[in-house]
Scaffold this motif. Sequence first.
Motif, PDB file in Angstrom:
ATOM      1  N   TYR A  31      33.271  37.290  46.551  1.00 25.73           N
ATOM      2  CA  TYR A  31      34.741  37.415  47.267  1.00 25.73           C
ATOM      3  C   TYR A  31      34.677  38.026  48.506  1.00 25.73           C
ATOM      4  O   TYR A  31      33.581  38.956  48.516  1.00 25.73           O
ATOM      5  CB  TYR A  31      35.549  38.151  46.056  1.00 25.73           C
ATOM      6  N   ALA A  82      38.087  33.861  47.934  1.00 31.58           N
ATOM      7  CA  ALA A  82      36.694  33.649  47.307  1.00 31.58           C
ATOM      8  C   ALA A  82      35.872  32.901  48.286  1.00 31.58           C
ATOM      9  O   ALA A  82      36.263  32.303  49.447  1.00 31.58           O
ATOM     10  CB  ALA A  82      36.850  32.686  46.223  1.00 31.58           C
ATOM     11  N   VAL A  92      42.788  33.739  46.666  1.00 31.93           N
ATOM     12  CA  VAL A  92      42.957  34.423  45.195  1.00 31.93           C
ATOM     13  C   VAL A  92      44.043  35.067  45.081  1.00 31.93           C
ATOM     14  O   VAL A  92      44.795  34.936  44.319  1.00 31.93           O
ATOM     15  CB  VAL A  92      41.698  35.616  44.924  1.00 31.93           C
ATOM     16  N   THR A  93      44.542  36.040  46.219  1.00 30.98           N
ATOM     17  CA  THR A  93      45.643  36.642  46.235  1.00 30.98           C
ATOM     18  C   THR A  93      46.780  35.997  47.412  1.00 30.98           C
ATOM     19  O   THR A  93      46.127  35.761  48.492  1.00 30.98           O
ATOM     20  CB  THR A  93      45.816  38.064  46.371  1.00 30.98           C
ATOM     21  N   PHE A 134      42.545  38.788  38.555  1.00 31.72           N
ATOM     22  CA  PHE A 134      42.292  37.764  39.688  1.00 31.72           C
ATOM     23  C   PHE A 134      43.566  36.430  39.408  1.00 31.72           C
ATOM     24  O   PHE A 134      43.328  35.638  40.233  1.00 31.72           O
ATOM     25  CB  PHE A 134      41.012  37.298  39.852  1.00 31.72           C
TER      26      PHE A 134
END
Length: 273
Positions: free
Chosen positions: A99, A112, A118-119, A153
């Motif tokens: 990440y 990633a 991911v966010t 996550f």
Amino acid sequence: MPFKENLKWGIKENEKVIIKPVYDTVFNFDANGKICLACFKSKALSPNRFIKTYTINYSCNYLNKQGNRLKIKTDETDTCSVFSLAKTAVKQYTDNSDYFIVTSKNKKYLVAKDLSQVTFKGYNEIYLNAEPKFAITEIKNEANIIYTGLINFKEEIIVPYLYSGIKINHKDSLIVGCSAGVGNNGDDDIYDYTGKKLASYKRHTDMATKNFVIYKIFEPKEYYILLNPKTKEETTFTAEEIAPFEKDQIIMKVKNEWFVFDLSTKKKNLYKK
């Protein structure tokens, strides 16, 4: 390896060009060969109307070996594929194998290395840690006070944004939230990995294990207090730094040497790597 051609930079692998030499600067792939950073340079005139000066700006793309670029969603309508060259940009994508953290519009996002996002909420800061299930994140409220919390996550909140700092003991699957400076009634709290609050303490809690709690005292001098919550026994000790080691053991730095300290027996032995 990076190479230069016609004053532009690209990257080769075994003499095969994998990033074309069209960039003003490139930063090589991480150790696993997943992501590199390639940037275009531009000049901008300063807004000072009396003295004309130029600043150099870099607009960068995160690329994989296939030449695909990172593209993230920053809100419901906006996307971003061009990123500024922050001081920590290279360190952030080379330090972790899976990440990395990018910045867009002064907000941090976790992605990633397969270029998936991911966010999706923008954070003031994101910190990866030894526990790969979680990320420590910071948000800022309207009064510009920064609060720290913990998310998984899936971007679910594990520890709420009530703290000035968070520490994770990945050996015992425990989380400590420190409330110093943010007005959370003064308590430091201990959570398990599900987000269940297990205990609260008035003194600054530096670390917790399954069977012990360690406070750090700052005034009039720095030292630690080891608490056995079952027996209420307290033991003081000094160290420059401590960290989790094994079950009911910590590693401590004393006078530039490292020791393994057994919390049950109160014995310490020189740590040999």
